[in-house]
Design an enzyme around this catalytic site. Sequence first.
Site: not given
Lengths: 258, 486
Positions: B314, B405
Amino acid sequence: MTASVFFGCTFIAFGPAIALFLFTIAREPLRVIFLIAGAFFWLVSLLLSSLVWFISVQISNKESAVQQKGLLIFGVVLSVLLQETFRFAYYKLLKKANEGLLTLSQEETMPISIRQLAYVSGLGFGFMSGAFSVVNILADSVGPGTVGIHGDSQHYFLSSAFMTMAIILLHMFWGVVFFDACEKSRWWAVAAVVISHLVVSCLTFQNPEYVASLIPTYVILFVMGIWAFYSAGGSFRNLKLCLTCKDKDFLLSNHRSR
Amino acid sequence: MCVSSKTNGETAAPLSSLDHMTCRSADRRLPGCVFISSFSFLRVDSVGTMSASDSEDDFYNERTALVPAENPAVPSYRPDLDSTPTEDSPPLRPKPGVSGRAAPGSLDSSGGEGGGGGGSDQEADDEELTLKYGAKHVIMLFIPVTLCMVVVVTTIKSVSFYTEKTNQQLIYTPFTENTTSVGRRLLNSVLNTIIMISVIVVMTIFLVVLYKYRCYKFIHGWLILSSLMLLFWFSFMYLAEVFKTYNMAVDYVTVSVLIWNFGAVGMICIHWKGPLQLQQAYLILISALMALVFIKYLPEWSAWVILGAISVYDLVAVLSPKGPLRMLVETAQERNEPIFPALIYSSAMMWTVGMASPTDAPHSQHHSDEEAEQSVRGAEPESRQPRTFPEELEEDRGVKLGLGDFIFYSVLVGKAAATGGDWNTTLACFVAILIGLCLTLLLLAIFKKALPALPISITFGLIFYFSTDFLVQPFMDNLAAHQFYI
C-alpha cells in the site's frame, strides 16, 4: 445466574465511567480522540513493564513460587511507576501540542483546555486499565463454572468489579490532580499521586482479604475525589450553587439551542 | 463464482471469476473465488479534505463515469471532505480528489462547493476550524471502523464456523501450513504471501489499464457481479451459520425472502441511490463479511505475513511515482472524475460556516456551524436559511475511506479475537488501529495528498498483537490469578 453476574459486574465496573463518557465526552470529537490517545499511552506503559517482567521471569528460577511472587510484586511496582511516567509524558506531549496549535491558530483560546485534557486523559488511562484488569474475568463469568471451587473466595467476581470501578475513578482523579500539579509545578502533589497509586496497588496484595484492600481503596478514592474537585476549581460555594440550580454560568453554558 | 465485493476490493476480478466458474457452489469452494486486491489510500485535496479509495474497485471508475456529477469540484483549501460521489446518496459530489476548482458557490445542499474564495480570507479561523472539523472527521471514521470491528469480533466469538480449522484454502494461498517444521511453515506462508501480493499487483495494474483506456462498461459489469456475489451468496452463508449456531430452524421461504430483500436493497443502495446511513450500513456489513471470509480461509501465519506485506505494498503503490494507485489517482484528476465511488465509505456530512459577512446578521460565526450541522444531519438542507445569504458557505462533505482498509483492519482484530480466547489482545489491537488511523489522518491534514491508510495502523496493530499476546498476557494472567491490580 451467570448472565446476571456478568451484567451486574460489568455495570458495577464500568457504569460510572461509561456514564461519564456518554455525558461529557462522547459529543466532543476532540475529547474522544484524546481519550483514546490516553488509553494508548497506558497501553504502551503496560507493554514496557510486561517486557521487563517477562525478561526477569525468563532469567529467574521458574520453580520457586516465592521468587515468582516476588517478581510479580516487583512487576506491579514497576508498572505503577511506568504508568505515572507515561502520564507525565502525555502531559508534556499535550502541552507541546497545545502550544503548537495556539501558535498555528493565532487564537487566544485553545479548542480544549488543559483541565479538560487532564480529565479526559485520566479517564482514558482508567478505561484501559480497568478493561485490561477485568474483561477476561467478565468473559469467564458468563461461562459455566463454579466460583472458588478449590477453596478460594466466593466473592471473586464482585470484588474484582468493585476494585475496577475504584481504579477507573482513581485514574481519573489522579489525572486531574497530576496535570494541575504539573501546571503549578507543585512536585509534592505529583509525588503524592504516585505514592497513592502505589499504595492502592500494594493494598491489593492483601487480596483475598477484601476488607483490608477494598475499604482503604475507597477511602483513598474519596480523598482523591475531593482533592481533584478542589484542584479543578470547585469549591463548596460552587457545589451549593450547582445543586440548587442557581449557578448561572453552568446553566448558560449548558444551554443548547433546540 | 468469484467473490467480488465491490466494496472490498477483495472482490474477485471478474475475469478470474469467470475462469473459476466451475461449480464451486456445490462443494462451497468459495475460497477459490475470493480474489483480493485491496489497497486503499486516503486522499486529501485540501486541508482536511480526505478521500480514501479502495483501488480494488475498478468498478468505481465505471460508476463515476456513468453517473453525472451533481456537484462541481470542491474548493481545495477548505476542510471540506468530498463525499463519495456514489449514486447512492443524493448529496453526491464528484470525487474530491481533484484539486478543487472552486465552483462558484452554488449553495446546493448536497454539494456545497463551499466558499471557494471565502475560506482563504480567514486563515486564523481556518486553522481553528480545521482542527475542530479535523477532529470531527477523525471521529466520523472511528465510528464505522469500530462498528465493522465489533461486527467481526462478535461474529468470531459467537459463530464458531469462522474459527473452525478447515483444509480448504483460497486458491491464492495454495501452500498448506499443516507441516510439522517451523521453518517449512514459515516458508509456506511467505510463499503464500508472495502469490497473494502478486495477484493483487496484477489486478491493480489491470484495473489501472482498464481505467486508462476507459473500459468503463467492463469495470461496471465486474463491479456489479462482485457485489451481487457478496450481498447474496456470502450473506446467505453467514445467515445459515448464525442459524446453525443458535440452533434455529428456519424454512427456506423465509430465508429466501430475507436474503432477497437484503441483497436487492443493498444493490440499490450501493450502486444507485439510497439513504446515506443505509448505504454506510451496507458498506460496513459487506466489509465485515469479506473480513470474515478472509479470517476463515487464510491460514494462520500467512494471514499475518499478508497483513504486513499488504501495508508495505500500500505504501509503495500510493507514494512511489510509478505506483499503480498513484497513477490511478492522477489519471482521475486529469479527467476530473471521481475515483471509485462505489467502493469507498463516505461519511458525507454537511454543515455551513457563515463567513464573516456584514449582512449576515442572524448567524454568528460560532453558532451557524453548530446549528447548520444539527439541521443538516440526516435531512436535506434545502430549507436552510444560510443558502439565501450572499455569504460564502463552507460545506463539509465528509471523509472517505476505502473499504479495503475496513477489511484489513477487521481481519487483524478478528484474527486477534479468533486465536486464543483473550480479550486483552483484541482490545489492544483495536486501540492501536484507531491510533494509527488518527495519525494517518493527521498526516493527511499536514501533507494534503493521497496517503495510504493501511501502513501505520497495521504496523501498530501487528506490534501490539504480538507483544500483547506474548508479553502482556502472561503478566495480566498472573496478576488476575492473585488479584493484584496495577
